[in-house]
Scaffold this active site. Structure first.
Site, short mmCIF file in Angstrom:
data_model
loop_
_atom_site.label_atom_id
_atom_site.label_comp_id
_atom_site.label_asym_id
_atom_site.label_seq_id
_atom_site.Cartn_x
_atom_site.Cartn_y
_atom_site.Cartn_z
N HIS A 77 47.08 -39.17 -66.93
CA HIS A 77 45.75 -38.95 -67.50
C HIS A 77 45.54 -39.87 -68.70
CE1 HIS A 77 45.91 -35.19 -65.23
NE2 HIS A 77 44.64 -34.99 -65.50
N ASN A 108 55.22 -40.74 -69.36
CA ASN A 108 54.10 -39.82 -69.23
C ASN A 108 54.45 -38.43 -69.74
OD1 ASN A 108 51.61 -38.70 -68.27
ND2 ASN A 108 52.65 -38.03 -66.41
#
Length: 355
Positions: free
Chosen positions: A203, A234
């Site tokens: 994201h 991440n």
């Protein structure tokens, strides 16, 4: 011989002191509800906000013991192989139009972020959007705005205001799925382009920034908001940075956030259907405005695991502009913009990393 049972003579008990009658209780409850709505007006749904405040004061948390666990809590479920096409995804509108757990969110505006007067430039249309290559598609969603590179199948940047109340709420990511973004005319990457690629669907506008609304959290799973990120990056330092930004937004009342990958020609690619570029670096540029106070900070992180503190990734915003070819917050007056963007990392760390 039948004997009539003797009953004790009934006594009347009179309660002394003040006693509220039914109508008085109803009236007081009405005043309480009116005060509740007036107090929370313009911030969030009154009842939800009141309950969140009470829960926070009492230290009550959601019971997550019955929720499914995962080795990677930062990863949404894999889509079905036969459902990961643009045509089939566009037809599944029922899920994306489901009502929020917490109701419809009021319109987001800079005025909700601070009770003081805004800077003049904050009131300009699209104030927080960077300026860059004009050929990229501009996509507007309710929670964030982005430019998308159709060739590299990555967002160029994702920009949004992050208000303090938006990071609290009951919205959950457990049942959300990554989906192609039908708003992108050239088409986004597909969720299956990442399958068994060795990279996470990372994201840019994180789901945790939209805890207030299930609908907006679902919107963050559109593939226009996603870039390939190394798993331990991440789930590690990038996640830490996202959490740090949320803590600043909560502390300061609200921030402006611009984030994205550093894109260039010649990057390696992944993908079964699309050639999705794998960025080498990612950035975040954060702006705080509370007239007359203003400060800016930039982060530049390599797409790899790291145990270094977040402060070690702070660079001047000028350096990020040179790497990306973007101009951040171009509507800030030139003298002030130059002064904010030229400050070196060590000169701004103390202004942000404080309790």
């Amino acid at each position: 011989m039948f004997v009539r049972p003797k009953f004790r003579a009934s006594k009347r008990y009179v309660q002394r002191g003040f006693r509220l009658r039914g109508n008085t209780l109803i009236l007081l409850f009405g005043f309480f509800l009116l005060g509740l709505f007036l107090h929370y007006k313009g911030r969030t749904e009154p009842v939800v906000a009141f309950w969140n405040d009470v829960r926070s004061l009492l230290g009550i948390r959601h019971d997550r013991t019955n929720r499914p666990s995962s080795d990677n809590p930062y990863k949404a479920p894999e889509p079905n192989e036969d459902a990961a096409t643009d045509e089939q995804t566009n037809g599944g509108g029922d899920e994306s139009e489901a009502s929020d757990k917490t109701g419809n969110r009021p319109e987001r505006s800079a005025d909700q972020r601070t009770s003081t007067s805004l800077f003049t430039f904050e009131k300009e249309v699209d104030f927080l959007l960077p300026v860059g290559k004009a050929g990229d598609e501009l996509i507007r969603h309710e929670g964030y705005t982005l430019r998308y590179d159709d060739d590299l199948k990555n967002p160029v940047w994702v920009a949004y205001p992050l208000l303090a109340y938006e990071i609290t709420g009951d919205a959950e990511r457990d049942n959300e799925r990554f989906m192609p973004d039908p708003a992108v005319e050239g088409g986004t990457a597909l969720p299956t382009d990442y399958t068994r690629s060795g990279y996470d669907r990372g994201h840019q506008a994180p789901a945790g920034d939209f805890k207030f609304s299930q609908r907006l959290m679902r919107e963050s799973f559109l593939m226009s908001n996603i870039s390939p990120q190394a798993p331990q990056f991440n789930r590690g330092v990038w996640k830490q940075l996202e959490e740090q930004v949320r803590s600043w937004a909560y502390r300061d009342g609200g921030l402006y956030v611009v984030t994205g990958p550093v894109l260039k020609a010649g990057l390696p690619t992944i993908g079964k259907t699309n050639a999705v570029a794998v960025p080498e670096y990612f950035y975040k540029v954060i702006l705080y405005c509370h007239n007359p106070d203003i400060r800016m900070i930039g982060f530049l992180l390599k797409n790899e695991p790291s145990d270094e503190p977040l402060s070690s990734f702070v660079v001047s915003v000028d350096q990020i502009e040179q790497a990306t070819g973007l101009d951040f917050f171009p509507k800030i007056p030139d003298d002030l913009e130059r002064r904010l963007e030229s400050r070196r990392g060590r000169d701004v760390v103390d202004k942000w990393f404080f309790r």
